[in-house]
Design a protein around this motif. Structure first.
Motif, PDB file in Angstrom:
ATOM      1  N   PRO A 164       0.811  -1.224   0.000  1.00  0.00           N
ATOM      2  CA  PRO A 164       0.000   0.000   0.000  1.00  0.00           C
ATOM      3  C   PRO A 164       0.844   1.275   0.000  1.00  0.00           C
ATOM      4  N   ILE A 165       1.971   1.271   0.721  1.00  0.00           N
ATOM      5  CA  ILE A 165       2.863   2.432   0.694  1.00  0.00           C
ATOM      6  C   ILE A 165       3.431   2.633  -0.710  1.00  0.00           C
ATOM      7  N   ALA A 166       3.784   1.520  -1.363  1.00  0.00           N
ATOM      8  CA  ALA A 166       4.287   1.597  -2.735  1.00  0.00           C
ATOM      9  C   ALA A 166       3.222   2.157  -3.674  1.00  0.00           C
ATOM     10  N   ALA A 167       1.970   1.736  -3.471  1.00  0.00           N
ATOM     11  CA  ALA A 167       0.879   2.232  -4.313  1.00  0.00           C
ATOM     12  C   ALA A 167       0.679   3.731  -4.136  1.00  0.00           C
ATOM     13  N   ILE A 168       0.774   4.203  -2.891  1.00  0.00           N
ATOM     14  CA  ILE A 168       0.645   5.642  -2.627  1.00  0.00           C
ATOM     15  C   ILE A 168       1.794   6.401  -3.278  1.00  0.00           C
ATOM     16  N   THR A 169       3.001   5.826  -3.217  1.00  0.00           N
ATOM     17  CA  THR A 169       4.159   6.454  -3.856  1.00  0.00           C
ATOM     18  C   THR A 169       3.949   6.591  -5.360  1.00  0.00           C
ATOM     19  N   ALA A 170       3.486   5.510  -5.987  1.00  0.00           N
ATOM     20  CA  ALA A 170       3.258   5.541  -7.436  1.00  0.00           C
ATOM     21  C   ALA A 170       2.089   6.440  -7.812  1.00  0.00           C
ATOM     22  N   ALA A 171       1.147   6.631  -6.884  1.00  0.00           N
ATOM     23  CA  ALA A 171      -0.045   7.425  -7.182  1.00  0.00           C
ATOM     24  C   ALA A 171       0.272   8.877  -7.466  1.00  0.00           C
ATOM     25  N   VAL A 172       1.374   9.386  -6.921  1.00  0.00           N
ATOM     26  CA  VAL A 172       1.720  10.802  -7.102  1.00  0.00           C
ATOM     27  C   VAL A 172       1.800  11.160  -8.586  1.00  0.00           C
ATOM     28  N   ILE A 173       2.410  10.269  -9.382  1.00  0.00           N
ATOM     29  CA  ILE A 173       2.497  10.493 -10.828  1.00  0.00           C
ATOM     30  C   ILE A 173       1.463   9.649 -11.564  1.00  0.00           C
ATOM     31  N   GLY A 174       1.181   8.482 -11.050  1.00  0.00           N
ATOM     32  CA  GLY A 174       0.352   7.531 -11.769  1.00  0.00           C
ATOM     33  C   GLY A 174      -1.109   7.921 -11.893  1.00  0.00           C
ATOM     34  N   VAL A 175      -1.687   8.478 -10.828  1.00  0.00           N
ATOM     35  CA  VAL A 175      -3.108   8.833 -10.877  1.00  0.00           C
ATOM     36  C   VAL A 175      -3.384   9.902 -11.930  1.00  0.00           C
ATOM     37  N   PRO A 176      -2.652  11.018 -11.948  1.00  0.00           N
ATOM     38  CA  PRO A 176      -2.908  12.003 -13.018  1.00  0.00           C
ATOM     39  C   PRO A 176      -2.700  11.435 -14.419  1.00  0.00           C
ATOM     40  N   GLN A 177      -1.777  10.485 -14.543  1.00  0.00           N
ATOM     41  CA  GLN A 177      -1.482   9.932 -15.865  1.00  0.00           C
ATOM     42  C   GLN A 177      -2.563   8.973 -16.335  1.00  0.00           C
ATOM     43  N   ALA A 178      -3.168   8.219 -15.413  1.00  0.00           N
ATOM     44  CA  ALA A 178      -4.069   7.130 -15.804  1.00  0.00           C
ATOM     45  C   ALA A 178      -5.548   7.447 -15.667  1.00  0.00           C
ATOM     46  N   ILE A 179      -5.898   8.380 -14.799  1.00  0.00           N
ATOM     47  CA  ILE A 179      -7.290   8.493 -14.378  1.00  0.00           C
ATOM     48  C   ILE A 179      -8.244   8.789 -15.532  1.00  0.00           C
ATOM     49  N   GLY A 180      -7.830   9.555 -16.510  1.00  0.00           N
ATOM     50  CA  GLY A 180      -8.729   9.884 -17.615  1.00  0.00           C
ATOM     51  C   GLY A 180      -8.956   8.743 -18.580  1.00  0.00           C
ATOM     52  N   ALA A 181      -8.041   7.757 -18.603  1.00  0.00           N
ATOM     53  CA  ALA A 181      -8.137   6.662 -19.572  1.00  0.00           C
ATOM     54  C   ALA A 181      -8.563   5.343 -18.938  1.00  0.00           C
ATOM     55  N   LEU A 182      -8.661   5.300 -17.623  1.00  0.00           N
ATOM     56  CA  LEU A 182      -8.912   4.040 -16.919  1.00  0.00           C
ATOM     57  C   LEU A 182     -10.322   3.524 -17.191  1.00  0.00           C
ATOM     58  N   THR A 183     -10.411   2.224 -17.536  1.00  0.00           N
ATOM     59  CA  THR A 183     -11.696   1.575 -17.782  1.00  0.00           C
ATOM     60  C   THR A 183     -11.803   0.296 -16.956  1.00  0.00           C
ATOM     61  N   ILE A 184     -12.988  -0.279 -16.941  1.00  0.00           N
ATOM     62  CA  ILE A 184     -13.200  -1.546 -16.240  1.00  0.00           C
ATOM     63  C   ILE A 184     -12.302  -2.633 -16.817  1.00  0.00           C
ATOM     64  N   GLN A 185     -12.130  -2.622 -18.125  1.00  0.00           N
ATOM     65  CA  GLN A 185     -11.261  -3.617 -18.764  1.00  0.00           C
ATOM     66  C   GLN A 185      -9.830  -3.497 -18.247  1.00  0.00           C
ATOM     67  N   HIS A 186      -9.340  -2.274 -18.093  1.00  0.00           N
ATOM     68  CA  HIS A 186      -8.003  -2.080 -17.542  1.00  0.00           C
ATOM     69  C   HIS A 186      -7.904  -2.635 -16.122  1.00  0.00           C
ATOM     70  N   VAL A 187      -8.958  -2.423 -15.339  1.00  0.00           N
ATOM     71  CA  VAL A 187      -8.956  -2.901 -13.955  1.00  0.00           C
ATOM     72  C   VAL A 187      -8.906  -4.428 -13.922  1.00  0.00           C
ATOM     73  N   LEU A 188      -9.701  -5.085 -14.773  1.00  0.00           N
ATOM     74  CA  LEU A 188      -9.714  -6.543 -14.797  1.00  0.00           C
ATOM     75  C   LEU A 188      -8.354  -7.091 -15.227  1.00  0.00           C
ATOM     76  N   ILE A 189      -7.755  -6.472 -16.243  1.00  0.00           N
ATOM     77  CA  ILE A 189      -6.413  -6.878 -16.656  1.00  0.00           C
ATOM     78  C   ILE A 189      -5.433  -6.635 -15.516  1.00  0.00           C
ATOM     79  N   GLY A 190      -5.601  -5.494 -14.843  1.00  0.00           N
ATOM     80  CA  GLY A 190      -4.710  -5.149 -13.739  1.00  0.00           C
ATOM     81  C   GLY A 190      -4.756  -6.146 -12.600  1.00  0.00           C
TER      82      GLY A 190
END
Length: 275
Positions: A164-190
């Motif tokens: 969870p700490i690693a996820a929060i660390t990655a979220a700093v850059i990752g959330v702005p980069q992914a949030i507009g394109a994220l779909t249910i299909q991406h979540v299932l693959i993830g």
């Protein structure tokens, strides 16, 4: 090693084009954190003051290592990225035995990396090389801190804190980069990719590092660049040339020759836990 490299290759083909490297890292780590918290109760009450920095450090190192490696993978072939990243754990193995002979193995691996990247041709992406080198630094810290944390907490419970700490660390850059394109299909693959990495391999590494020296662990990972090269060829159609094959051979050979030790000298027993 096989799961990590397969997960990386599939991430490159299925998620990075849509979510970006940091977005993919954030999604995988977040879903992995959810899975780990669900199956392993975080040992919050067992955390001592002396555990806080190692846990935070391992979580941040894991997050940065994942982000930087996937960023490298978006720019350079998988086998090359793993070979460069491998310099981190190989340096850990060498510097824990400070002798001229031990230091020769990272130098040999570096020659192999030069052959793989062919800098004289000017075709390798320098930013990709930098990202892979930063991932290697994170990998070195990961090895050092995983053993320390694994000595304190049994099984995979520590991962239910550090991921969870690693996820929060990655979220700093990752959330702005992914949030507009994220779909249910991406979540299932993830979800599937999160099982491939970080959940299963990180759990296996945590158990391994409770029984092995850091030197043995780091140098046994010598075959990982070769696995990365093969997976890159099979999954991503990244066919290596003769110099890439020669380079990966040097990297693997350096890791094998640096091998020292095996089982840890003494078992680690937490006095706070009953036998």
């Amino acid at each position: 090693m096989l799961m990590i490299q397969l997960g990386s290759a599939l991430s490159a083909g299925l998620l990075i084009p849509d979510l970006g490297a940091a977005g993919t890292a954030w999604l995988r780590l977040t879903l992995g954190a959810i899975i780990l918290v669900a199956i392993a109760r975080p040992p919050l009450r067992e955390i001592r003051r002396s555990d806080v920095l190692p846990l935070l450090g391992l979580g941040v190192a894991t997050g940065l290592m994942t982000v930087f490696f996937l960023a490298a993978l978006a720019r350079i072939p998988l086998g090359v990225a793993v070979a460069i990243e491998f310099l981190g754990p190989l340096a850990v193995a060498a510097f824990r035995r400070p002798s001229a002979r031990a230091l020769a193995w990272p130098a040999l691996a570096l020659v192999g990396v030069v052959l793989m990247t062919e800098p004289w041709r000017g075709t390798i992406d320098p930013l990709g090389v930098l990202f892979a080198a930063l991932a290697g630094t994170g990998w070195a810290l990961y090895i050092l801190l995983t053993q320390k944390v694994g000595d304190r907490f049994t099984g995979i419970r520590a991962l239910s804190i550090t991921i969870p700490i690693a996820a929060i660390t990655a979220a700093v850059i990752g959330v702005p980069q992914a949030i507009g394109a994220l779909t249910i299909q991406h979540v299932l693959i993830g979800v599937g990719l999160a099982l491939l990495v970080p959940v299963l391999p990180f759990a296996l590494e945590m158990v391994a590092l409770r029984r092995m020296t850091m030197t043995a662990f780091g140098t046994l990972m010598a075959v990982e660049p070769a696995i990365g090269l093969v997976i890159g060829m099979l999954v991503l159609a990244q066919a290596p040339g003769p110099l890439q094959v020669a380079g990966i051979t040097l990297v693997v050979t350096a890791g094998a020759l640096a091998q020292r030790g095996g089982l840890r000298d003494t078992p680690v027993v937490d006095p706070a836990k009953p036998a």
